[in-house]
Design a protein around this motif. Sequence first.
Motif, mmCIF file in Angstrom:
data_model
loop_
_atom_site.group_PDB
_atom_site.id
_atom_site.type_symbol
_atom_site.label_atom_id
_atom_site.label_comp_id
_atom_site.label_asym_id
_atom_site.label_seq_id
_atom_site.Cartn_x
_atom_site.Cartn_y
_atom_site.Cartn_z
ATOM 1 N N ALA A 39 0.578 -1.090 -0.071
ATOM 2 C CA ALA A 39 0.087 -0.132 0.245
ATOM 3 C C ALA A 39 0.943 1.315 0.092
ATOM 4 N N ARG A 40 1.931 1.513 0.686
ATOM 5 C CA ARG A 40 2.926 2.419 0.774
ATOM 6 C C ARG A 40 3.730 2.433 -0.777
ATOM 7 N N ALA A 41 3.802 1.340 -1.009
ATOM 8 C CA ALA A 41 4.508 1.732 -2.442
ATOM 9 C C ALA A 41 3.564 2.090 -3.567
ATOM 10 N N SER A 42 2.280 1.780 -3.499
ATOM 11 C CA SER A 42 1.175 2.213 -4.256
ATOM 12 C C SER A 42 0.931 3.678 -4.283
ATOM 13 N N ARG A 43 1.035 4.194 -2.914
ATOM 14 C CA ARG A 43 0.803 5.578 -2.662
ATOM 15 C C ARG A 43 2.003 6.650 -3.153
ATOM 16 N N ALA A 44 3.148 5.941 -3.044
ATOM 17 C CA ALA A 44 4.478 6.666 -3.574
ATOM 18 C C ALA A 44 4.374 6.798 -5.094
ATOM 19 N N ALA A 45 3.966 5.742 -5.839
ATOM 20 C CA ALA A 45 3.813 5.756 -7.075
ATOM 21 C C ALA A 45 2.678 6.803 -7.628
ATOM 22 N N ARG A 46 1.693 6.793 -6.755
ATOM 23 C CA ARG A 46 0.555 7.948 -7.221
ATOM 24 C C ARG A 46 1.101 9.395 -7.172
ATOM 25 N N ALA A 47 2.048 9.414 -5.737
ATOM 26 C CA ALA A 47 2.413 10.585 -5.537
ATOM 27 C C ALA A 47 3.678 11.389 -6.391
#
Length: 316
Positions: A39-47
């Motif tokens: 989930a943290r990797a997904s948020r980092a990619a979206r940001a």
Amino acid sequence: MTGWHAGDDLVARYTDGTLPEPDAWSLEKHLEGCGSCAARASRAARAGAAGPVLARVRAAVLDSVPHPARSPLPTPPLGPPAVSTSTVPWRARAAGGRLGRIVWAAGPALRGAWTGALLLVAVGALALAYGGGSAGARPLLLAVAPVVPVAGVALSYGRYADPLYELVATSPSGGLRLLLTRTAAVLAVSMPLLTASGLLLPAAGPRLPQVPMAAAWLLPGLALTLATLALSGYTGCRTGSAVVGGGWLLALTAPVLASDGPGPTATGSGLTDRLAQQLSLYFTGAPAQWGWAAGAALCALLLAARRTAYDRLETM
């Protein structure tokens, strides 16, 4: 699953593509079983910089999926099934589809013009020897054969050759491992075909390696291919292939054209004889073959030492 979790810096470097390939593989394996890190990797990619692009892609995919209220599932037809649903044709179609996917994944060279050029070289040499009665078909084939895999490497990898370049560039496994896989596919197709063509050609003369020396180009071809891969880490595949292939042709033809030895220098047969002599110097004997083997080993060591240089396809 252990209690270890990826740090913010590690996740950020993974999402922006700066994490080295072995570390990226290790982190991907961890993300498969750790929901919080995923989930943290997904948020980092979206940001990150790719966030707007990913959002547009996601919206386009959702818009293309039919909604159940708008597109209900079709009603299966009544009656007995058609005869064409036999298991034998289905298995044949499945096998053909699997083979097609393997060929597609092997590399652009195997599904493009390079395969046609490879067949043209092999069949053209046989046609020149038996249809045209030329005694120089074997020297010409042995002169061109070492650079045929080099051309295949140039057409197998990189932004200008691969239609799936953007997808591969975002994967950590798109570096040296993919380059070696596609190079192996090129070698697996070109080496047996060209060697078989050389074995079928008639002997050109005592100064040219005879059967089974028609396979004497294999080590030189492997060494030139590995040299192309090693140089590609600095210049890219297309430039590296051009430098290595052009260097080989220049080293082979320059002494032939500059030779002032006896013989019909102005005729094609004289050039063929001198080409056969030059090929004998490069291919014949244990010292020459050991030299090519040493060159191939050195290029392989350079590849291993600079493996991280192939992590990013933008440099290829």
